[in-house]
Scaffold this motif. Structure first.
Motif, PDB file in Angstrom:
ATOM      1  N   HIS A  54       9.814 -29.450 -15.323  1.00 18.70           N
ATOM      2  CA  HIS A  54      10.899 -28.550 -15.199  1.00 18.70           C
ATOM      3  C   HIS A  54      12.011 -29.083 -14.249  1.00 18.70           C
ATOM      4  CE1 HIS A  54       8.248 -27.392 -11.992  1.00 18.70           C
ATOM      5  NE2 HIS A  54       9.269 -26.432 -11.540  1.00 18.70           N
ATOM      6  N   HIS A  56      13.049 -28.228 -11.419  1.00 19.65           N
ATOM      7  CA  HIS A  56      13.377 -28.196  -9.981  1.00 19.65           C
ATOM      8  C   HIS A  56      13.035 -29.506  -9.237  1.00 19.65           C
ATOM      9  CE1 HIS A  56      12.124 -23.663  -9.823  1.00 19.65           C
ATOM     10  NE2 HIS A  56      13.411 -23.999  -9.972  1.00 19.65           N
ATOM     11  N   HIS A  59      10.180 -31.787  -8.749  1.00 21.78           N
ATOM     12  CA  HIS A  59       9.310 -32.291  -9.952  1.00 21.78           C
ATOM     13  C   HIS A  59      10.070 -33.355 -10.453  1.00 21.78           C
ATOM     14  CE1 HIS A  59       6.135 -29.096 -10.109  1.00 21.78           C
ATOM     15  NE2 HIS A  59       7.182 -28.566  -9.259  1.00 21.78           N
ATOM     16  N   HIS A 113       8.841 -19.432 -14.910  1.00 21.50           N
ATOM     17  CA  HIS A 113       9.094 -20.059 -13.483  1.00 21.50           C
ATOM     18  C   HIS A 113      10.556 -20.590 -13.473  1.00 21.50           C
ATOM     19  CE1 HIS A 113       8.574 -22.358  -9.872  1.00 21.50           C
ATOM     20  NE2 HIS A 113       8.930 -23.388 -10.341  1.00 21.50           N
ATOM     21  N   ASP A 135       4.665 -25.611 -12.706  1.00 16.47           N
ATOM     22  CA  ASP A 135       4.468 -24.492 -11.947  1.00 16.47           C
ATOM     23  C   ASP A 135       4.587 -23.159 -12.714  1.00 16.47           C
ATOM     24  OD1 ASP A 135       4.990 -26.361 -10.023  1.00 16.47           O
ATOM     25  OD2 ASP A 135       7.231 -25.659  -9.224  1.00 16.47           O
TER      26      ASP A 135
HETATM   27 ZN   LIG Z   1       9.337 -25.470  -9.541  1.00 22.16          ZN
END
Ligand SMILES: [Zn+2]
Length: 257
Positions: A54, A56, A59, A113, A135
């Motif tokens: 994802h 973020h 990551h 998330h 996550d």
């Molecule tokens: Zn995350």
């Protein structure tokens, strides 16, 4: 396909991964690109692609160094379009990535998330083996919805895609939060012997020591899988709650816990 799991020693306790088939590797959520490149060299196989679960930063922060080192492609879910730099291929829900050794990597779109989140389900001859869960799902917990997520959508992802998984599927999450998550379970459900036993097993681990869990174990000690347990509903102060509302109340409580 073999899963190599590495602890990042970051304050966020990220895990990063190399998936190994007969002749190639996939890097999942590289946190430290140089370290992952060194680990790939030790294994002795080329990295075919990076897959980010994802959008973020923690990551994909290792992407740049890893791309510089081995010129691999970056893949992410199409719903993360424009949110991760340098993505060369966007993946769709239920897309199958066929590996050289005949195992399959199935892309699951798992929003909640964030809205651009995917999980990877490793399969062999129709049997589910392991879930790279980013996550969405942690050992004994689930991801928060603070930064671009939605708890109702997260619940639907669990109801439709995570809860139906087979018991022996091994879980490989995006962070090591097992200890805190088990303490949360025991706060809500003090009589949970499986959570107590698992906590006993890991409580003296130092950073970098970790164990995996299976979906079957998660059903036993992850509060978010135990939505019909009376003790948990009592701890939330309302025994009439439906499963969805138990999930939402647990997620809300965990935010401030
Ligand atoms: Zn995350």
């Amino acid at each position: 396909m073999k899963v190599h799991q590495f602890f990042s020693f970051s304050s966020l306790r990220n895990f990063e991964y190399l998936l190994e088939d007969e002749s190639e590797l996939y890097a999942v959520d590289p946190f430290n690109g140089d370290k992952i490149f060194a680990e790939a060299k030790k294994i002795g196989k080329p990295i075919k692609a990076i897959i980010n679960t994802h959008e973020h930063f923690d990551h994909y922060c290792g992407n740049e160094a890893l791309v510089k080192a081995c010129a691999c492609e970056v893949w992410a879910h199409e719903k993360a379009r424009g949110k991760i730099p340098g993505v060369g291929r966007y993946l769709k829900d239920n897309e199958i990535l066929k590996t050289i050794d005949g195992t399959y990597v199935k892309v699951l779109y798992t929003p909640g998330h964030t809205m651009g989140h995917l999980c990877l389900l490793l399969q062999n001859e129709g049997k589910d083996l392991a879930l790279i869960s980013g996550d969405t799902l942690f050992n004994a917990g689930v991801g928060n919805c603070h930064n671009g997520g939605n708890p109702e959508v997260l619940y639907e992802t669990f109801r439709d895609q995570i809860f139906p998984l087979q018991d022996d599927v091994v879980l490989y999450p995006g962070h090591d939060y097992m200890k805190n998550n088990l303490l949360f379970t025991l706060n809500l459900e003090p009589s949970n012997k499986k959570a107590k036993a698992q906590l006993e097993r890991i409580k003296d681990f130092k950073d970098g020591e970790f164990i995996t869990s299976t979906i079957g174990q998660e059903r036993e000690f992850n509060t978010f899988f135990r939505l019909d347990v009376e003790e948990i509903k009592s701890s939330l102060g309302d025994n009439t709650l439906c499963e969805k509302n138990v999930f939402l109340k647990l997620r809300e409580k965990r935010n401030h816990w």
